[in-house]
Every structure is written in structure tokens, then in C-alpha cells.
Design a protein around this motif. Structure first.
Motif, PDB file in Angstrom:
ATOM      1  N   ALA A 396      45.122 100.083  41.020  1.00  0.00           N
ATOM      2  CA  ALA A 396      45.164 100.815  39.749  1.00  0.00           C
ATOM      3  C   ALA A 396      46.576 101.337  39.522  1.00  0.00           C
ATOM      4  CB  ALA A 396      44.154 101.964  39.753  1.00  0.00           C
ATOM      5  N   GLY A 397      47.223 101.790  40.600  1.00  0.00           N
ATOM      6  CA  GLY A 397      48.612 102.242  40.501  1.00  0.00           C
ATOM      7  C   GLY A 397      49.526 101.119  40.036  1.00  0.00           C
ATOM      8  N   LEU A 398      49.341  99.919  40.604  1.00  0.00           N
ATOM      9  CA  LEU A 398      50.141  98.756  40.187  1.00  0.00           C
ATOM     10  C   LEU A 398      49.909  98.462  38.706  1.00  0.00           C
ATOM     11  CD1 LEU A 398      51.852  96.160  40.641  1.00  0.00           C
ATOM     12  CD2 LEU A 398      49.745  95.047  41.441  1.00  0.00           C
ATOM     13  N   MET A 399      48.641  98.498  38.278  1.00  0.00           N
ATOM     14  CA  MET A 399      48.347  98.194  36.869  1.00  0.00           C
ATOM     15  C   MET A 399      48.988  99.228  35.941  1.00  0.00           C
ATOM     16  SD  MET A 399      44.541  96.575  36.534  1.00  0.00           S
ATOM     17  CE  MET A 399      43.605  98.007  36.975  1.00  0.00           C
ATOM     18  N   ILE A 400      48.856 100.502  36.298  1.00  0.00           N
ATOM     19  CA  ILE A 400      49.442 101.551  35.449  1.00  0.00           C
ATOM     20  C   ILE A 400      50.970 101.399  35.417  1.00  0.00           C
ATOM     21  CG2 ILE A 400      49.783 104.047  35.194  1.00  0.00           C
ATOM     22  CD1 ILE A 400      46.943 104.386  36.448  1.00  0.00           C
ATOM     23  N   ASP A 401      51.559 101.082  36.572  1.00  0.00           N
ATOM     24  CA  ASP A 401      53.009 100.880  36.639  1.00  0.00           C
ATOM     25  C   ASP A 401      53.421  99.757  35.673  1.00  0.00           C
ATOM     26  OD1 ASP A 401      55.567 101.364  37.532  1.00  0.00           O
ATOM     27  OD2 ASP A 401      55.285 100.492  39.530  1.00  0.00           O
ATOM     28  N   ILE A 402      52.689  98.659  35.720  1.00  0.00           N
ATOM     29  CA  ILE A 402      53.011  97.519  34.851  1.00  0.00           C
ATOM     30  C   ILE A 402      52.836  97.896  33.377  1.00  0.00           C
ATOM     31  CG2 ILE A 402      52.290  95.195  34.131  1.00  0.00           C
ATOM     32  CD1 ILE A 402      51.554  94.635  37.084  1.00  0.00           C
ATOM     33  N   LEU A 403      51.717  98.592  33.068  1.00  0.00           N
ATOM     34  CA  LEU A 403      51.447  98.929  31.660  1.00  0.00           C
ATOM     35  C   LEU A 403      52.487  99.914  31.118  1.00  0.00           C
ATOM     36  CD1 LEU A 403      47.545  99.159  31.815  1.00  0.00           C
ATOM     37  CD2 LEU A 403      48.910  97.392  30.649  1.00  0.00           C
ATOM     38  N   VAL A 404      52.893 100.869  31.947  1.00  0.00           N
ATOM     39  CA  VAL A 404      53.909 101.831  31.502  1.00  0.00           C
ATOM     40  C   VAL A 404      55.243 101.114  31.299  1.00  0.00           C
ATOM     41  CG1 VAL A 404      55.311 103.819  32.218  1.00  0.00           C
ATOM     42  CG2 VAL A 404      52.810 103.888  32.499  1.00  0.00           C
ATOM     43  N   ARG A 405      55.597 100.260  32.236  1.00  0.00           N
ATOM     44  CA  ARG A 405      56.860  99.518  32.101  1.00  0.00           C
ATOM     45  C   ARG A 405      56.824  98.612  30.866  1.00  0.00           C
ATOM     46  NH1 ARG A 405      60.324  99.401  36.683  1.00  0.00           N
ATOM     47  NH2 ARG A 405      59.457 100.525  38.468  1.00  0.00           N
ATOM     48  N   ALA A 407      54.971  98.991  28.120  1.00  0.00           N
ATOM     49  CA  ALA A 407      54.960  99.779  26.878  1.00  0.00           C
ATOM     50  C   ALA A 407      56.333 100.385  26.580  1.00  0.00           C
ATOM     51  CB  ALA A 407      53.912 100.878  26.971  1.00  0.00           C
ATOM     52  N   SER A 408      57.144 100.595  27.631  1.00  0.00           N
ATOM     53  CA  SER A 408      58.432 101.266  27.428  1.00  0.00           C
ATOM     54  C   SER A 408      59.605 100.297  27.558  1.00  0.00           C
ATOM     55  CB  SER A 408      58.586 102.389  28.466  1.00  0.00           C
ATOM     56  OG  SER A 408      58.647 101.836  29.775  1.00  0.00           O
ATOM     57  N   ASP A 409      59.333  99.000  27.501  1.00  0.00           N
ATOM     58  CA  ASP A 409      60.372  97.993  27.712  1.00  0.00           C
ATOM     59  C   ASP A 409      61.120  98.255  29.028  1.00  0.00           C
ATOM     60  OD1 ASP A 409      61.700  95.641  27.038  1.00  0.00           O
ATOM     61  OD2 ASP A 409      63.367  96.753  26.135  1.00  0.00           O
ATOM     62  N   ASN A 410      60.344  98.600  30.046  1.00  0.00           N
ATOM     63  CA  ASN A 410      60.864  98.839  31.404  1.00  0.00           C
ATOM     64  C   ASN A 410      61.850 100.010  31.476  1.00  0.00           C
ATOM     65  OD1 ASN A 410      60.624  98.042  34.152  1.00  0.00           O
ATOM     66  ND2 ASN A 410      62.686  97.171  34.072  1.00  0.00           N
ATOM     67  N   ARG A 411      61.726 100.939  30.525  1.00  0.00           N
ATOM     68  CA  ARG A 411      62.570 102.143  30.612  1.00  0.00           C
ATOM     69  C   ARG A 411      61.890 103.229  31.430  1.00  0.00           C
ATOM     70  NH1 ARG A 411      64.241 100.030  25.714  1.00  0.00           N
ATOM     71  NH2 ARG A 411      66.518  99.960  25.539  1.00  0.00           N
ATOM     72  N   ARG A 412      60.553 103.146  31.526  1.00  0.00           N
ATOM     73  CA  ARG A 412      59.807 104.132  32.302  1.00  0.00           C
ATOM     74  C   ARG A 412      58.832 103.429  33.231  1.00  0.00           C
ATOM     75  NH1 ARG A 412      59.005 109.436  30.515  1.00  0.00           N
ATOM     76  NH2 ARG A 412      60.740 110.115  29.226  1.00  0.00           N
ATOM     77  N   SER A 413      58.340 104.189  34.225  1.00  0.00           N
ATOM     78  CA  SER A 413      57.472 103.574  35.228  1.00  0.00           C
ATOM     79  C   SER A 413      56.491 104.615  35.747  1.00  0.00           C
ATOM     80  CB  SER A 413      58.323 103.036  36.385  1.00  0.00           C
ATOM     81  OG  SER A 413      58.794 104.137  37.156  1.00  0.00           O
ATOM     82  N   LEU A 414      55.674 104.198  36.691  1.00  0.00           N
ATOM     83  CA  LEU A 414      54.754 105.144  37.337  1.00  0.00           C
ATOM     84  C   LEU A 414      55.523 106.306  37.970  1.00  0.00           C
ATOM     85  CD1 LEU A 414      51.785 105.739  38.186  1.00  0.00           C
ATOM     86  CD2 LEU A 414      52.192 104.348  40.218  1.00  0.00           C
ATOM     87  N   ASP A 415      56.762 106.051  38.392  1.00  0.00           N
ATOM     88  CA  ASP A 415      57.581 107.127  38.967  1.00  0.00           C
ATOM     89  C   ASP A 415      57.693 108.311  38.003  1.00  0.00           C
ATOM     90  OD1 ASP A 415      57.976 105.039  40.711  1.00  0.00           O
ATOM     91  OD2 ASP A 415      60.165 105.207  40.767  1.00  0.00           O
ATOM     92  N   ASP A 416      57.799 108.009  36.694  1.00  0.00           N
ATOM     93  CA  ASP A 416      57.930 109.097  35.710  1.00  0.00           C
ATOM     94  C   ASP A 416      56.650 109.927  35.629  1.00  0.00           C
ATOM     95  OD1 ASP A 416      60.648 108.630  34.335  1.00  0.00           O
ATOM     96  OD2 ASP A 416      59.730 106.640  34.385  1.00  0.00           O
ATOM     97  N   VAL A 417      55.508 109.253  35.822  1.00  0.00           N
ATOM     98  CA  VAL A 417      54.224 109.969  35.825  1.00  0.00           C
ATOM     99  C   VAL A 417      54.181 110.927  37.012  1.00  0.00           C
ATOM    100  CG1 VAL A 417      51.715 109.695  35.964  1.00  0.00           C
ATOM    101  CG2 VAL A 417      53.101 107.971  34.744  1.00  0.00           C
TER     102      VAL A 417
END
Ligand code: ZN
Length: 601
Positions: A396-405, A407-417
Motif C-alpha cells: 500500500a505504501g508503494l502504491m501511495i508513493d506511486i500515486l503521489v509521484r 499526481a505531482s509529476d514526481n515533485r512529491r512522494s510518500l516522504d512528504d506524507v
């Protein structure tokens, strides 16, 4: 309504403490110290002698409890069962005590003054939440040995004094006053510091201005190349983990490791500035040891500090179920995988294989919601889903990381969460809620809704949509839809060969009687010499019918046994996580971001 015994009230006021919830008729204690005795003599009995000394201002009873569990090990262990020969004294004279319940003692001081309660603790449980003694060594968790005043607050400072052999060492995260005297600022800190006493190896190094210590038992077990390898791995895994929260909230971090051939597999338990791991010696120099080490160190941020509000503060007297354990455990596991690949300890292919193994693990158990699996941690369900919040939560962490990246054109990631919650909750001295988690995810993803994601894959039991999500990160599952013969064992390879570290209950090897700790000699007609036996086994049996019997020869503590397995296959679900050659430029950036920790812009 509260009933505070009259002699105590002025002291509470003088100390400036707010009113406290104290059981009817019980009184507060002060000047708390603990003495821990472990020497060659108590070691023979596998006992740790403990004394707790405190002052009371009056003659009312004092109620003292031992924790029911050690935070991080989500199970009730009732450490009170290991207490022997308890006594209570005041001014050298025995005083009356009785039990208030199975883990609570009531002591009756005769008036103001100093009271000591002593007991022997049976340290014979080789478990990371417990205490275990050998003739020259013990480790313990504070939850095993240290009473807390029932119903009182836990903010009292305490002093811990060790009494041991002159040439034995101590390794602990407690604040040192001298080589034998330590302090803890409050009870939470006191019981968060697993401790080694005895003969063991201890060394340290500096990483990014912080001290890292490594204590290993028995002496000599992790020396030379094995020790250098783990130190190198820790050096490499720290920078990518530090980058996630952008804060390293400790001066000193201690890794405490016990290697014992009686222990099947590997297990470790996190603390705020240390962790305790117990491993079969075959884990020495294995990448799995590095993975578990990274998992435990990342926990020092994620769960010890950034923690679901259901677990804040820890209550030592009861189970504390939370629907968010998949974040604390699963996402920690995802970051352990990332730390290894980002630190160059393993290759991207190893990361893909580890991820594929998690996908297979989830596919192999009944569908279960992450939130439900989180709640069930405390009862270890017997339907195959026990502990699935690790691998499924990691995915789930991997999926959220991918979806955040994405949605943000890879400007943000799970790290920001993670960073937003760490700053918004932990740095404000509180736990985080489920709403805050999803708000942080939405924010990182530029406002995208995760409601459907939550309903389907976190609160719901839908299979994860890999075919939609992986291509966003330039990855895909390549179907390997053949039948694969499976033994159902996890193995490790060491210089003596292949040792079983875990056996899947109900699997072919498990039904044949193979146990963790067994050394594999041969499987069918395949001689087991190295990790290649699995492929040879699958090749040899690929055309035989399920149920075909085959010999499994094992070496169990020097004895050679021939067990009979029945052939089993897993079918159709087999796949391999691979890089997608047709990935877009954006998907490649996202894939690279996951593997390196980088974001764009
Ligand atoms: Zn964990």
C-alpha cells in the motif's frame, strides 16, 4: 471523584503537580530507584534480581504493576508470571503485601519513609519482548522488570543501578551517570531501553554526527568480515532513511543483537534509540539481516515517534488495537526496502524481487482489509492472514508513493506524507489520526481524492490494481503462469549449507515435519548445497502430479532424518515485477525517484 490520602496532598501541591487519578486508598510514591542484580550466581538460576525502592509520605497502600506487554510486540505477555519470591520491606522489617490482580501487587507501608520491594525474575524466554539469561549474559526489557504505580502518572524520573561481575559489561540506551548508574526521565523512557549485561562484543562508529553502537552476543559470533559488512550496511542505509523525515532525533543509537542456534529465524523489536534483534547464526551477512535492521531503525521514527493516536501514550496494562498498524509496520517495511536499494546495499532487481515476494504473499492468503488485519494483530488470526499487514501495508505504501509521484509529476512522494505527519503530530507531542493520514496523502498528491483507494484497498478487500498502478512507475508484472512446485520453506544460506528459517504451516515441508533450524541435506534427488536447490527442485518435479511423495533429508541438531513430503504446486498467480521497456519519460522519472529517493523540481 478522587480520594487522595491526606498526608500526600501537600507534597503533590509542593511539587506543582496537577491532581492525579489514583486508585481509592492508594498513595503516591517518590524518589524512585531500581536495583538490578545479575551476576555469575543469579545467572546459574537464569534469574535477574530486582529491587524497587521509593519513599512514601504516609501509611496508605501502594499499588504496583508489571506491564502486560512490550510496545512494538502487539501481544499480551503478562510478564508478572515470571516473578518469584517477592518481598516488601520498610526500615529493614518485612511489611505486608498482597495481590490486587494477576499483575498488580499492593504494598502496605507502616508510615512515612523508604520502602523496598524485591523479587527474582525468571529470564528464560528467548523473545525480543522478554528477558533471557545465559551463564555469562542476560538481556531484558524494562517492561519485564520495572514496576509502575498503578493508576498514577508515569512521568516520574528514576535511577537504575546495576550490580554485576567486575569484568562484565552493560549496554543500554538509558542515560549513563556512571558505568553502573543510569537514569530515565520518565517510565516510558525507562521501559524503552533493552539492556545487555555480561560478556559481549561492543563497538561504535559515527554517522552524520551521531554515534551508532553495535552490541553482539555471544562474544566473537559477529567478528571480522560479518561485522564489517553490517557496519557498512548501516552506514549506507542511514542517509536515505534520514532524508525521509529530515530530522535525526537521537544522539546515540544502539543495535543489540543476539545470535543463537536455538532460535529459528530472525526477530527484532524497535525502540526510540535502539533495537533488539534475535537471529539464527545463518543470518550473519545475509541481506535479510540488513533489511530487518533497516526496518527497526526506521521504526525509531515511524511508530516510536510518529505514532497512531490509538497508541499514544502507551498503556502498559492493556491491549491497544489500532486500524493504522499497517502504516506503522507495513510502511516501515517499505522504507526498509527503499533504504537498502537507495543505499546501494542491494540492486534494483533485489528490490523488485522483494516486492514480488510481498505480492505473492498477499495473493496466497484470504482477502483481508488492511484495517482489519491491523486490528487483529493482537490475536494472531489462524486463517493465514496473521502478520499480513507487513507485506500488504508495504505494498500500500508503494502504491501511495506511486500515486503521489504521478499526481505531482514526481515533485512529491510518500516522504512528504511522512514528513508532514511527523512535523504536524509527533513534533507537537501527540499521535496522528486516520483523518490526518489521508489529509497528508491528499495534500502531497495536490488535492487528489484517496477516498476510493481507502474504501477499496485499505478498508476494503479488493485485490490491488497492479496493472493500473505499476505502469505509472515504469514497472509491470510479467506473467509467469506456470505451475511451480513449492516446499513452503524460507531458507538461509551460510558457510555450512542451507538452513530452514521458517516453515509455512500446512505447506508441503511443514506437513512432512520439517522445522525451523533444520539443515536441508537433500530434497527428492536434489542434493542441497546452495541456493540453487530450489530451481533444481522445481525443474525436477515440474511434470509430476501433485501429491507425489518425495524424500526430504534434514540434519536436525546433528541427527539425520528422512521425512516424506507430498508434492504441492502454486499455479497461475506467478509473476515477476520487471521494468517496463515501453515506459514513458515521466514513468521512468517516477521509477528512478522510488529507487533513489529523488524528486523533480
Ligand atoms: Zn516492525
Amino acid at each position: 471523584m478522587k480520594n487522595i490520602s491526606r498526608a500526600v496532598t501537600p507534597i503533590l501541591l509542593a511539587a506543582g503537580l496537577p491532581g492525579l487519578a489514583i486508585p481509592l486508598g492508594a498513595q503516591m510514591i517518590d524518589d524512585v530507584r531500581y536495583d538490578v542484580v545479575f551476576n555469575a550466581e543469579t545467572a546459574q538460576r537464569r534469574e535477574i534480581h530486582v529491587e524497587m525502592t521509593f519513599t512514601v509520605a504516609g501509611g496508605g497502600p501502594v499499588t504496583l504493576s508489571l506491564p502486560a506487554w512490550t510496545p512494538g510486540a502487539y501481544e499480551l505477555d503478562d510478564f508478572a508470571r515470571n516473578v518469584r519470591s517477592l518481598w516488601a520491606r520498610q526500615d529493614g522489617a518485612e511489611i505486608r503485601w498482597d495481590m490486587a490482580d494477576f499483575d498488580t501487587w499492593r504494598v502496605y507501608p507502616t508510615g512515612p519513609g523508604e520502602v523496598t520491594v524485591g523479587f527474582d525474575y525468571l529470564a528464560d524466554d528467548l523473545d525480543t519482548s522478554a528477558a533471557w539469561a545465559r551463564p555469562d549474559f542476560t538481556y531484558f526489557n524494562g517492561t519485564n522488570l520495572f514496576f509502575f504505580p498503578e493508576g498514577g502518572d508515569l512521568s516520574f524520573e528514576s535511577l537504575v543501578t546495576f550490580h554485576t561481575e567486575p569484568d562484565w559489561k552493560i549496554a543500554t540506551g538509558l542515560q549513563a551517570l556512571s558505568s553502573l548508574e543510569y537514569t530515565a526521565a520518565d517510565y516510558h523512557e525507562l521501559v524503552d531501553k533493552p539492556t545487555f549485561v555480561g560478556r559481549f562484543d561492543l563497538d561504535s562508529t559515527q554517522i552524520d554526527g551521531k554515534t551508532y553502537r553495535l552490541a553482539t552476543y555471544p562474544e566473537g559470533v559477529m567478528a571480522g568480515a560479518d561485522r564489517a559488512t553490517l557496519w557498512d550496511q548501516i552506514q549506507r542505509m542511514m542517509p536515505p532513511m534520514e532524508a525521509v523525515m529530515d530530522d535525526v532525533p537521537w544522539d546515540e543509537y544502539t543495535t543489540l543483537l543476539v545470535f543463537d542456534p536455538e532460535f529459528g529465524g530472525g526477530s527484532a523489536l524497535e525502540h526510540s534509540d535502539s533495537h533488539l534483534g534475535i537471529y539464527h547464526p545463518s543470518f550473519l551477512s545475509s541481506p535479510v539481516l540488513a533489511l530487518i535492521t533497516a526496518h527497526e531503525i526506521f521504526h525509531a521514527w515511524n511508530v516510536k515517534r510518529l505514532r497512531p493516536s490509538d497508541l499514544w501514550p502507551y498503556d502498559y496494562g492493556r491491549a491497544m488495537p489500532t486500524e493504522l498498524l499497517w502504516i506503522s509496520e507495513g510502511i516501515t517495511d517499505y522504507y526498509a526496502d527503499l533504504a537498502l536499494v537507495r543505499g546501494g546495499i542491494v540492486s534494483p532487481d533485489y528490490f523488485y524481487q522483494t516486492t514480488q515476494d510481498k505480492i505473492d504473499e498477499v495473493r496466497g492468503v484470504p482477502p483481508v482489509a488492511l484495517e482489519d488485519a491491523s486490528l487483529s494483530a493482537w490475536i494472531n488470526p489462524r486463517d493465514g492472514t496473521s502478520g499480513i499487514y507487513y507485506s500488504k501495508g508495504s505494498l500500500a505504501g508503494l502504491m501511495i508513493d506511486i500515486l503521489v509521484r504521478d499526481a505531482s509529476d514526481n515533485r512529491r512522494s510518500l516522504d512528504d506524507v511522512m514528513k508532514a505527519l511527523y512535523q504536524g503530530a509527533y513534533l507537537r507531542d501527540r499521535g496522528f489520526t486516520e483523518d490526518e493520514w489521508w489529509a497528508a496523502v491528499r495534500e502531497a498528491a495536490g488535492g487528489a481524492s484517496f477516498q476510493d483507494f481507502h474504501d477499496s484497498f485499505v478498508d476494503g478487500r479488493e485485490p490491488y490494481p497492479w496493472d493500473e498502478i505499476l505502469p505509472l512507475a515504469g514497472l509491470r508484472l510479467q506473467a509467469d503462469g506456470e505451475r511451480v512446485a513449492r516446499m513452503g520453506v524460507m531458507t538461509n544460506i551460510d558457510s555450512d549449507g542451507v538452513v530452514v528459517v521458517d516453515v509455512q504451516p500446512g505447506g508441503s515441508a511443514g506437513m512432512a515435519g520439517v522445522r525451523a533450524g533444520d539443515r536441508l541435506v537433500s530434497v527428492g534427488e536434489v542434493a542441497v548445497e546452495d541456493g540453487g536447490f530450489g530451481a533444481a527442485f522445481r525443474e525436477m518435479f515440474s511434470d509430476r502430479p501433485a501429491g507425489t511423495t518425495y524424500d526430504i533429508v534434514v540434519d536436525r541438531a546433528g541427527e539425520r532424518l528422512t521425512l516424506t513430503g507430498k508434492l504441492e504446486f502454486t499455479e497461475t498467480t506467478a509473476s515477476r515485477l520487471v521494468e517496463d521497456d515501453a515506459a514513458s519519460e515521466k514513468a521512468r522519472r517516477i521509477r528512478n525517484g522510488i529507487l533513489t529517493g529523488a524528486v523533480d523540481g
